[in-house]
Design a protein around this motif. Sequence first.
Motif, PDB file in Angstrom:
ATOM      1  N   ASP A  72      23.039  29.751  13.536  1.00  0.00           N
ATOM      2  CA  ASP A  72      22.882  31.039  14.227  1.00  0.00           C
ATOM      3  C   ASP A  72      21.710  31.052  15.207  1.00  0.00           C
ATOM      4  OD1 ASP A  72      25.034  32.169  12.777  1.00  0.00           O
ATOM      5  OD2 ASP A  72      23.701  32.618  11.107  1.00  0.00           O
ATOM      6  N   ILE A  73      21.519  29.966  15.945  1.00  0.00           N
ATOM      7  CA  ILE A  73      20.360  29.899  16.836  1.00  0.00           C
ATOM      8  C   ILE A  73      20.665  30.347  18.263  1.00  0.00           C
ATOM      9  CG2 ILE A  73      19.412  27.967  15.520  1.00  0.00           C
ATOM     10  CD1 ILE A  73      20.010  26.347  18.204  1.00  0.00           C
ATOM     11  N   ALA A  74      21.887  30.828  18.522  1.00  0.00           N
ATOM     12  CA  ALA A  74      22.234  31.242  19.887  1.00  0.00           C
ATOM     13  C   ALA A  74      21.232  32.258  20.422  1.00  0.00           C
ATOM     14  CB  ALA A  74      23.644  31.821  19.925  1.00  0.00           C
ATOM     15  N   GLY A  75      20.682  33.105  19.551  1.00  0.00           N
ATOM     16  CA  GLY A  75      19.688  34.091  19.973  1.00  0.00           C
ATOM     17  C   GLY A  75      18.267  33.662  19.691  1.00  0.00           C
ATOM     18  N   GLN A  76      18.075  32.375  19.359  1.00  0.00           N
ATOM     19  CA  GLN A  76      16.742  31.883  19.020  1.00  0.00           C
ATOM     20  C   GLN A  76      16.357  30.705  19.915  1.00  0.00           C
ATOM     21  OE1 GLN A  76      16.065  31.258  14.780  1.00  0.00           O
ATOM     22  NE2 GLN A  76      17.825  32.522  14.309  1.00  0.00           N
ATOM     23  N   ILE A  77      16.580  30.888  21.206  1.00  0.00           N
ATOM     24  CA  ILE A  77      16.237  29.849  22.173  1.00  0.00           C
ATOM     25  C   ILE A  77      15.160  30.390  23.105  1.00  0.00           C
ATOM     26  CG2 ILE A  77      17.074  28.334  24.001  1.00  0.00           C
ATOM     27  CD1 ILE A  77      19.833  28.527  22.787  1.00  0.00           C
ATOM     28  N   GLY A  78      14.000  29.746  23.104  1.00  0.00           N
ATOM     29  CA  GLY A  78      12.925  30.117  24.015  1.00  0.00           C
ATOM     30  C   GLY A  78      13.075  29.377  25.333  1.00  0.00           C
ATOM     31  N   TYR A  79      12.753  30.035  26.432  1.00  0.00           N
ATOM     32  CA  TYR A  79      12.923  29.439  27.758  1.00  0.00           C
ATOM     33  C   TYR A  79      11.661  29.646  28.579  1.00  0.00           C
ATOM     34  CZ  TYR A  79      14.755  28.773  32.509  1.00  0.00           C
ATOM     35  OH  TYR A  79      14.960  28.356  33.811  1.00  0.00           O
ATOM     36  N   VAL A  80      11.144  28.545  29.128  1.00  0.00           N
ATOM     37  CA  VAL A  80       9.973  28.597  30.002  1.00  0.00           C
ATOM     38  C   VAL A  80      10.409  28.113  31.381  1.00  0.00           C
ATOM     39  CG1 VAL A  80       7.615  27.826  30.384  1.00  0.00           C
ATOM     40  CG2 VAL A  80       8.457  28.128  28.047  1.00  0.00           C
ATOM     41  N   PRO A  81      10.595  29.034  32.341  1.00  0.00           N
ATOM     42  CA  PRO A  81      11.038  28.639  33.678  1.00  0.00           C
ATOM     43  C   PRO A  81       9.912  27.989  34.467  1.00  0.00           C
ATOM     44  CG  PRO A  81      10.548  30.975  33.651  1.00  0.00           C
ATOM     45  CD  PRO A  81      10.370  30.481  32.234  1.00  0.00           C
ATOM     46  N   GLN A  82      10.232  27.458  35.625  1.00  0.00           N
ATOM     47  CA  GLN A  82       9.200  26.926  36.505  1.00  0.00           C
ATOM     48  C   GLN A  82       8.309  28.075  36.963  1.00  0.00           C
ATOM     49  OE1 GLN A  82      10.449  24.203  39.620  1.00  0.00           O
ATOM     50  NE2 GLN A  82      12.388  23.829  38.560  1.00  0.00           N
ATOM     51  N   PHE A  83       7.026  27.994  36.646  1.00  0.00           N
ATOM     52  CA  PHE A  83       6.158  29.125  36.989  1.00  0.00           C
ATOM     53  C   PHE A  83       5.925  29.231  38.493  1.00  0.00           C
ATOM     54  CE2 PHE A  83       2.644  26.011  36.792  1.00  0.00           C
ATOM     55  CZ  PHE A  83       1.866  26.402  37.856  1.00  0.00           C
ATOM     56  N   SER A  84       6.213  28.136  39.237  1.00  0.00           N
ATOM     57  CA  SER A  84       6.033  28.186  40.688  1.00  0.00           C
ATOM     58  C   SER A  84       6.982  29.178  41.342  1.00  0.00           C
ATOM     59  CB  SER A  84       6.247  26.793  41.291  1.00  0.00           C
ATOM     60  OG  SER A  84       7.548  26.311  40.998  1.00  0.00           O
ATOM     61  N   SER A  85       8.081  29.518  40.640  1.00  0.00           N
ATOM     62  CA  SER A  85       9.035  30.484  41.188  1.00  0.00           C
ATOM     63  C   SER A  85       8.765  31.893  40.685  1.00  0.00           C
ATOM     64  CB  SER A  85      10.466  30.073  40.804  1.00  0.00           C
ATOM     65  OG  SER A  85      10.630  30.078  39.391  1.00  0.00           O
ATOM     66  N   PHE A  86       7.705  32.042  39.878  1.00  0.00           N
ATOM     67  CA  PHE A  86       7.381  33.336  39.301  1.00  0.00           C
ATOM     68  C   PHE A  86       6.458  34.108  40.237  1.00  0.00           C
ATOM     69  CE2 PHE A  86       4.764  36.067  36.606  1.00  0.00           C
ATOM     70  CZ  PHE A  86       5.744  36.768  35.937  1.00  0.00           C
ATOM     71  N   ASN A  87       6.687  35.413  40.372  1.00  0.00           N
ATOM     72  CA  ASN A  87       5.875  36.265  41.241  1.00  0.00           C
ATOM     73  C   ASN A  87       4.543  36.572  40.551  1.00  0.00           C
ATOM     74  OD1 ASN A  87       4.766  38.071  43.022  1.00  0.00           O
ATOM     75  ND2 ASN A  87       6.272  39.699  42.641  1.00  0.00           N
ATOM     76  N   ARG A  88       3.499  35.844  40.930  1.00  0.00           N
ATOM     77  CA  ARG A  88       2.206  35.999  40.279  1.00  0.00           C
ATOM     78  C   ARG A  88       1.491  37.271  40.706  1.00  0.00           C
ATOM     79  NH1 ARG A  88      -1.169  30.543  39.821  1.00  0.00           N
ATOM     80  NH2 ARG A  88      -2.394  32.045  38.634  1.00  0.00           N
ATOM     81  N   ASN A  89       1.984  37.969  41.688  1.00  0.00           N
ATOM     82  CA  ASN A  89       1.354  39.214  42.136  1.00  0.00           C
ATOM     83  C   ASN A  89       1.893  40.431  41.396  1.00  0.00           C
ATOM     84  OD1 ASN A  89      -0.325  37.996  44.133  1.00  0.00           O
ATOM     85  ND2 ASN A  89       1.459  37.805  45.467  1.00  0.00           N
ATOM     86  N   PHE A  90       2.789  40.204  40.456  1.00  0.00           N
ATOM     87  CA  PHE A  90       3.333  41.322  39.685  1.00  0.00           C
ATOM     88  C   PHE A  90       2.211  41.938  38.849  1.00  0.00           C
ATOM     89  CE2 PHE A  90       5.787  43.372  36.305  1.00  0.00           C
ATOM     90  CZ  PHE A  90       6.765  44.012  37.057  1.00  0.00           C
ATOM     91  N   PRO A  91       2.029  43.270  38.897  1.00  0.00           N
ATOM     92  CA  PRO A  91       0.902  43.925  38.217  1.00  0.00           C
ATOM     93  C   PRO A  91       1.126  44.047  36.710  1.00  0.00           C
ATOM     94  CG  PRO A  91       2.275  45.561  39.292  1.00  0.00           C
ATOM     95  CD  PRO A  91       2.839  44.216  39.680  1.00  0.00           C
ATOM     96  N   ILE A  92       0.770  42.987  35.976  1.00  0.00           N
ATOM     97  CA  ILE A  92       0.987  42.974  34.537  1.00  0.00           C
ATOM     98  C   ILE A  92      -0.125  42.164  33.889  1.00  0.00           C
ATOM     99  CG2 ILE A  92       2.426  40.891  34.601  1.00  0.00           C
ATOM    100  CD1 ILE A  92       4.190  42.146  32.451  1.00  0.00           C
ATOM    101  N   THR A  93      -0.542  42.564  32.693  1.00  0.00           N
ATOM    102  CA  THR A  93      -1.601  41.834  31.999  1.00  0.00           C
ATOM    103  C   THR A  93      -1.007  40.662  31.219  1.00  0.00           C
ATOM    104  OG1 THR A  93      -1.469  43.139  29.964  1.00  0.00           O
ATOM    105  CG2 THR A  93      -2.909  43.972  31.733  1.00  0.00           C
ATOM    106  N   VAL A  94      -1.884  39.793  30.748  1.00  0.00           N
ATOM    107  CA  VAL A  94      -1.456  38.651  29.946  1.00  0.00           C
ATOM    108  C   VAL A  94      -0.715  39.119  28.696  1.00  0.00           C
ATOM    109  CG1 VAL A  94      -2.324  36.784  28.475  1.00  0.00           C
ATOM    110  CG2 VAL A  94      -3.238  37.096  30.796  1.00  0.00           C
ATOM    111  N   SER A  95      -1.266  40.123  28.022  1.00  0.00           N
ATOM    112  CA  SER A  95      -0.635  40.640  26.807  1.00  0.00           C
ATOM    113  C   SER A  95       0.733  41.243  27.110  1.00  0.00           C
ATOM    114  CB  SER A  95      -1.534  41.680  26.148  1.00  0.00           C
ATOM    115  OG  SER A  95      -0.944  42.180  24.973  1.00  0.00           O
ATOM    116  N   GLU A  96       0.822  42.018  28.167  1.00  0.00           N
ATOM    117  CA  GLU A  96       2.100  42.635  28.530  1.00  0.00           C
ATOM    118  C   GLU A  96       3.139  41.581  28.895  1.00  0.00           C
ATOM    119  OE1 GLU A  96       0.362  46.840  30.399  1.00  0.00           O
ATOM    120  OE2 GLU A  96       0.608  45.057  31.663  1.00  0.00           O
ATOM    121  N   MET A  97       2.677  40.532  29.566  1.00  0.00           N
ATOM    122  CA  MET A  97       3.572  39.445  29.941  1.00  0.00           C
ATOM    123  C   MET A  97       4.150  38.773  28.695  1.00  0.00           C
ATOM    124  SD  MET A  97       4.800  37.584  32.454  1.00  0.00           S
ATOM    125  CE  MET A  97       5.311  35.920  32.869  1.00  0.00           C
TER     126      MET A  97
END
Length: 251
Positions: A72-97
């Motif tokens: 039953d791991i279909a819902g237990q997969i963690g995904y870390v995308p390429q952070f270079s494609s992530f919008n780093r200017n999004f107004p969010i804290t580390v905890s919120e992220m």
Amino acid sequence: MQRDNDMEHLIEIRDLTFGYGRTAVVEDISLDIADKDYILLIGPNGGGKTTLLKLILGILKPWNGTIAFQKDIAGQIGYVPQFSSFNRNFPITVSEMALSGCISGRNYLKRYSREERRRTDMMLEKVNLSDKRNESIIDLSGGQLQRVLIARSLVSEPAILLLDEPTASIDITSQSTLLNLLDELNQEIAIVVVTHDPTAFSLSYRHLACLNKNLYFHGRGKLDAAVLENIYGCPVELIGHGVPHTIVQKH
């Protein structure tokens, strides 16, 4: 495709084919991902590596073939995308992220629970970012942001972690911190890493999957220049310096 007999399979991929338009990007792929496995997925740009991750995640639907999930791991997969494609200017804290990793189809738009916040604090501590929890992600280094993305993927307590180019565009010190963290996580969960630089993972990986539309699977120490030339479509060079690793000639 030979695997360790004592490793229980979490995901079994059989005869998988998918493409865009009428062009197949991955074709007739079969691959097992076992409990506490550590797989490096390498190959040229456009070879289908990120596409394969998206197929496993269910973001894309295969043309043919199957992806079977165990335990039953279909819902237990963690995904870390390429952070270079992530919008780093999004107004969010580390905890919120990191907390955003708790969002699912079951709790969308609901308030975070006390348990979800507790797990988030625990994961930020695991990636050594507790002291940054209230800072904006804008102020983080590349290595720190990569660790936040990993913390976000871990708050849902996954059985397997998929990472897309996690060492790209971060400095050597950050790479070392990240690799040590992945080694620690691998004691509990399976890890699949898409990378152009297998040398960084040379002391950690268990299996190597070479993908360029078709997939070639290898255990540790079974990679040679002939296989890489077949994958990359041009001559390559293997260089050793006392530890098992591979350097692919630029082309």
